[in-house]
Scaffold this motif. Structure first.
Motif, short mmCIF file in Angstrom:
data_model
loop_
_atom_site.label_atom_id
_atom_site.label_comp_id
_atom_site.label_asym_id
_atom_site.label_seq_id
_atom_site.Cartn_x
_atom_site.Cartn_y
_atom_site.Cartn_z
N VAL A 1 0.84 -1.20 0.00
CA VAL A 1 0.00 0.00 0.00
C VAL A 1 0.87 1.25 0.00
N ALA A 2 1.95 1.25 0.77
CA ALA A 2 2.85 2.40 0.81
C ALA A 2 3.53 2.61 -0.54
N ILE A 3 3.91 1.53 -1.20
CA ILE A 3 4.54 1.65 -2.52
C ILE A 3 3.55 2.20 -3.54
N ILE A 4 2.32 1.71 -3.50
CA ILE A 4 1.29 2.19 -4.44
C ILE A 4 1.00 3.66 -4.18
N LEU A 5 0.88 4.04 -2.92
CA LEU A 5 0.62 5.44 -2.58
C LEU A 5 1.77 6.33 -3.06
N GLY A 6 3.00 5.88 -2.88
CA GLY A 6 4.15 6.64 -3.36
C GLY A 6 4.14 6.78 -4.87
N ALA A 7 3.75 5.72 -5.56
CA ALA A 7 3.69 5.77 -7.03
C ALA A 7 2.61 6.75 -7.49
#
Length: 146
Positions: free
Chosen positions: A86-92
């Protein structure tokens, strides 16, 4: 010969819980991999330990807490892989938003440049300096005097 014992619903539930935890928790033996994906024999033993805890009636939170206290937060971490995803997707998404905003700012001068040229065609003297206007008037006066 004795026939194998049929697993009880509680055993099946414990096995399902143990598989889920092993698939989601990071392996203390293989950095960057889950317990289930780690090829180490120690990881297989850890899966057996997790199954034993699940068969004792411990829930997911209790088992995860036991693993973190056994191996430490630095190896097991407190974040699950789903939280990391979720953190990676939010960062993307945030990075994509910044790229879109930057692209809009970069393209905007071209649009305003075309607006300036449209304005300058409606007001042709808008970009002419005072010196150029004076020379133009002098030249026109010379032509009128001929």
């Amino acid at each position: 010969m004795s026939s194998p014992a049929k697993p009880t619903p509680a055993d099946l539930q414990a096995e399902s819980l143990a598989r889920d935890i092993a698939a989601e928790m990071p392996s203390p033996y293989c950095p960057g991999r889950s317990i289930a994906s780690c090829p180490s024999e120690a990881a297989r033993e850890l899966e057996d330990d997790i199954l034993g805890l699940a068969k004792q009636g411990q829930d997911r939170e209790q088992i995860e807490t036991a693993l973190v206290s056994r191996f430490g937060e630095d190896k097991m971490g407190t974040a699950h892989q789903s939280e990391i995803l979720v953190a990676i997707i939010l960062g993307a998404v945030l990075a994509l938003a910044m790229i879109v905003l930057s692209a809009r700012k970069w393209l905007r001068p071209n649009q305003s440049g075309s607006e300036d040229s449209a304005k300058s065609s409606s007001k042709p003297l808008a970009r002419v300096s005072a010196d150029e206007l004076d020379r133009l008037e002098d030249e026109l006066d010379d032509i009128d005097g001929i």
